[in-house]
Design an enzyme around this catalytic site. Structure first.
Site, short mmCIF file in Angstrom:
data_model
loop_
_atom_site.label_atom_id
_atom_site.label_comp_id
_atom_site.label_asym_id
_atom_site.label_seq_id
_atom_site.Cartn_x
_atom_site.Cartn_y
_atom_site.Cartn_z
N SER A 12 0.84 -1.20 0.00
CA SER A 12 0.00 0.00 0.00
C SER A 12 0.87 1.25 0.00
O SER A 12 2.05 1.19 0.39
CB SER A 12 -0.93 -0.02 1.22
OG SER A 12 -0.21 -0.27 2.40
N GLU A 14 0.94 5.48 0.99
CA GLU A 14 0.27 6.54 1.77
C GLU A 14 0.51 7.92 1.15
O GLU A 14 1.62 8.25 0.73
CB GLU A 14 0.81 6.51 3.20
CG GLU A 14 0.14 7.52 4.11
CD GLU A 14 0.56 7.33 5.57
OE1 GLU A 14 0.45 6.20 6.10
OE2 GLU A 14 1.00 8.31 6.17
N THR A 45 -3.82 10.47 4.82
CA THR A 45 -3.73 10.88 6.23
C THR A 45 -4.82 11.89 6.58
O THR A 45 -5.46 12.50 5.71
CB THR A 45 -2.35 11.47 6.56
OG1 THR A 45 -2.15 12.63 5.75
CG2 THR A 45 -1.24 10.46 6.31
N HIS A 73 -7.51 7.81 6.67
CA HIS A 73 -7.15 7.71 8.08
C HIS A 73 -8.21 8.51 8.85
O HIS A 73 -8.88 9.38 8.30
CB HIS A 73 -5.78 8.33 8.35
CG HIS A 73 -4.65 7.64 7.66
ND1 HIS A 73 -3.35 7.72 8.10
CD2 HIS A 73 -4.61 6.85 6.55
CE1 HIS A 73 -2.56 7.01 7.31
NE2 HIS A 73 -3.30 6.48 6.35
N ASP A 105 -1.70 13.34 16.76
CA ASP A 105 -0.89 14.25 17.59
C ASP A 105 -1.34 15.66 17.29
O ASP A 105 -1.49 16.02 16.12
CB ASP A 105 0.59 14.17 17.20
CG ASP A 105 1.21 12.87 17.63
OD1 ASP A 105 0.97 12.46 18.78
OD2 ASP A 105 1.93 12.27 16.81
N PHE A 212 11.66 14.69 10.57
CA PHE A 212 10.55 13.77 10.84
C PHE A 212 10.91 12.82 11.98
O PHE A 212 10.11 12.53 12.85
CB PHE A 212 10.26 12.87 9.63
CG PHE A 212 9.53 13.54 8.51
CD1 PHE A 212 8.82 14.72 8.69
CD2 PHE A 212 9.54 12.96 7.24
CE1 PHE A 212 8.14 15.30 7.63
CE2 PHE A 212 8.86 13.54 6.18
CZ PHE A 212 8.17 14.71 6.38
N HIS A 262 4.16 -0.95 3.42
CA HIS A 262 3.34 0.25 3.29
C HIS A 262 4.32 1.42 3.13
O HIS A 262 5.12 1.69 4.02
CB HIS A 262 2.49 0.45 4.56
CG HIS A 262 1.68 1.70 4.61
ND1 HIS A 262 0.43 1.82 4.01
CD2 HIS A 262 1.92 2.91 5.18
CE1 HIS A 262 -0.06 3.04 4.23
NE2 HIS A 262 0.83 3.72 4.93
P1 FAD Z 1 -2.13 5.13 20.63
O1 FAD Z 1 -2.21 3.72 20.18
O2 FAD Z 1 -3.28 5.67 21.40
O3 FAD Z 1 -0.78 5.28 21.47
C1 FAD Z 1 -0.29 6.56 21.85
C2 FAD Z 1 0.53 6.46 23.14
O4 FAD Z 1 -0.34 6.20 24.25
C3 FAD Z 1 1.54 5.32 23.17
O5 FAD Z 1 2.65 5.76 23.90
C4 FAD Z 1 0.84 4.19 23.90
O6 FAD Z 1 1.72 3.32 24.57
C5 FAD Z 1 -0.04 4.96 24.87
N1 FAD Z 1 -1.34 4.30 25.11
C6 FAD Z 1 -2.13 3.75 24.15
N2 FAD Z 1 -3.27 3.26 24.71
C7 FAD Z 1 -3.18 3.50 26.04
C8 FAD Z 1 -4.04 3.25 27.13
N3 FAD Z 1 -5.24 2.65 26.96
N4 FAD Z 1 -3.63 3.64 28.38
C9 FAD Z 1 -2.45 4.25 28.57
N5 FAD Z 1 -1.58 4.54 27.54
C10 FAD Z 1 -1.94 4.16 26.31
N6 FAD Z 1 -1.18 11.00 12.82
C11 FAD Z 1 -2.14 11.84 12.37
O7 FAD Z 1 -2.41 12.87 13.01
N7 FAD Z 1 -2.83 11.59 11.22
C12 FAD Z 1 -2.59 10.47 10.48
O8 FAD Z 1 -3.23 10.25 9.45
C13 FAD Z 1 -1.59 9.56 10.93
N8 FAD Z 1 -1.34 8.40 10.25
C14 FAD Z 1 -0.45 7.50 10.78
C15 FAD Z 1 -0.28 6.27 10.12
C16 FAD Z 1 0.61 5.32 10.64
C17 FAD Z 1 0.75 3.99 9.92
C18 FAD Z 1 1.36 5.60 11.80
C19 FAD Z 1 2.34 4.60 12.34
C20 FAD Z 1 1.19 6.81 12.45
C21 FAD Z 1 0.29 7.77 11.96
N9 FAD Z 1 0.06 8.99 12.60
C22 FAD Z 1 -0.90 9.86 12.13
C23 FAD Z 1 0.83 9.34 13.80
C24 FAD Z 1 0.10 8.94 15.10
O9 FAD Z 1 -1.09 9.67 15.23
C25 FAD Z 1 1.05 9.24 16.26
O10 FAD Z 1 2.12 8.34 16.24
C26 FAD Z 1 0.38 9.31 17.63
O11 FAD Z 1 1.34 9.85 18.55
C27 FAD Z 1 -0.05 7.97 18.20
O12 FAD Z 1 -1.13 7.48 17.54
P2 FAD Z 1 -1.62 5.96 17.86
O13 FAD Z 1 -2.87 5.76 17.11
O14 FAD Z 1 -0.52 5.00 17.66
O15 FAD Z 1 -1.91 6.13 19.44
#
Ligand code: FAD
Length: 281
Positions: A12, A14, A45, A73, A105, A212, A262
């Site tokens: 895929s 992005e 994204t 996303h 974020d 980045f 990806h």
């Molecule tokens: P989570 O899975 O919620 O994790 C975030 C942090 O919180 C981690 O440190 C984790 O250990 C902790 N955590 C998770 N769940 C819990 C819980 N229940 N209790 C306590 N702590 C917890 N960002 C964007 O803004 N837009 C995008 O389109 C985008 N696309 C992305 C695509 C990919 C493939 C990747 C890898 C990242 C992408 N990001 C995007 C970045 C992403 O939003 C950031 O990395 C963000 O900081 C974490 O998102 P997450 O969904 O992994 O968060």
């Protein structure tokens, strides 16, 4: 292991949603070029807090209008349940069945008042509200998420997303294949059986990559950093070395049964196409 051996490979690409008509035109050309490589889907994204909601959906619809599969996303940080529900409903109404669900974020300095704290809550919400309508991808971090309390904690949090109903995962980019293999092995030991597809960042400009990587916590190994820095502003050498390193990484991952790749294309077709051709996929 199921994630590495029993799923068909998924490739895929992005994109981010362009913000000018010229950007949209260039992205159409990149889509056409990359579509020749026959990826399973393109993903687009989503700006945290919903800042790109219209453009994300518009870009997905544009890719689909060109005849290709596309997954938006969606992020939940600083969002209400009502606004996320509305966005998901719009995705559904537009025939979208595949998405990448993230926490997101916020730019530093912006306070996050929202009804979701973590991505597992978003995945649960999607399943509660929309059942099995969507195929849900989530993010995974072979080098661990920069805000994680510990490696074990991060893995446990990844598992929460899987138990909430994620179907597959895409990783943050990395240049150290061992980190990915170790992560996948740990997931296997925790009975996490979804495919974990490596995220690949082709390297065109080192200064951009360094920026980045500082922001997202992905490590650029010292030997690579030293080599890139030694090229100064010799962009041709940076590009050539970047292509060699990333092609070798992809080759290694596929030889070791990674369930696909990806590519973070940054809306450019060139580097990804060259890597693909060298891999002979
Ligand atoms: P989570 O899975 O919620 O994790 C975030 C942090 O919180 C981690 O440190 C984790 O250990 C902790 N955590 C998770 N769940 C819990 C819980 N229940 N209790 C306590 N702590 C917890 N960002 C964007 O803004 N837009 C995008 O389109 C985008 N696309 C992305 C695509 C990919 C493939 C990747 C890898 C990242 C992408 N990001 C995007 C970045 C992403 O939003 C950031 O990395 C963000 O900081 C974490 O998102 P997450 O969904 O992994 O968060």
């Amino acid at each position: 292991m199921q994630s590495r051996h029993e799923h068909p490979r998924t490739f895929s690409f992005e994109f981010f949603p362009p913000n000018t008509p010229e950007g949209a035109e260039k992205l159409r050309a990149a889509t056409q070029q990359l579509a020749q490589l026959k990826p399973k889907f393109f993903s687009v994204t989503f700006g945290a807090g919903g800042s790109t909601r219209e453009r994300t959906l518009g870009t997905v619809l544009d890719i689909r209008a060109q005849g290709y599969a596309a997954a938006p996303h969606i992020s939940c940080v600083a969002s209400t349940r009502a606004s996320v529900r509305e966005m998901l409903q719009r995705y559904k109404d537009n025939g979208i069945k595949h998405l990448v669900a993230l926490r997101g974020d916020l730019p530093s300095g912006i306070a996050a008042a929202g009804e979701f704290r973590y991505a597992n809550e978003l995945v649960s919400f999607i399943r509660e509200e929309f059942g099995d309508h969507f195929h849900i991808e989530v993010a995974a971090y072979p080098e661990y998420h920069p805000q994680a309390k510990s490696a074990q904690d991060d893995l446990a949090n990844f598992k929460r997303k899987v138990e909430a109903g994620a179907n597959s995962a895409i990783t943050q980019y990395f240049y150290n294949a061992e980190a990915y293999y170790h992560f996948v092995d740990q997931c296997e030991a925790m009975n996490i059986a979804i495919p974990i597809v490596p995220g690949i960042m082709p390297i065109g400009r080192f200064s951009q990559l360094a920026r980045f990587s500082d922001a997202c916590g992905a490590e650029i190994p010292r030997w690579m950093r030293n080599k890139f820095e030694s090229y100064g502003d010799d962009t041709a050498s940076i590009r050539a070395f970047g292509l060699d390193v990333v092609t070798k990484l992809c080759d290694d991952l596929l030889s070791n049964s990674a369930p696909g790749l990806h590519f973070y294309t940054l809306n450019q077709a060139g580097l990804t196409t060259t890597i693909w051709q060298r891999l002979g996929i």
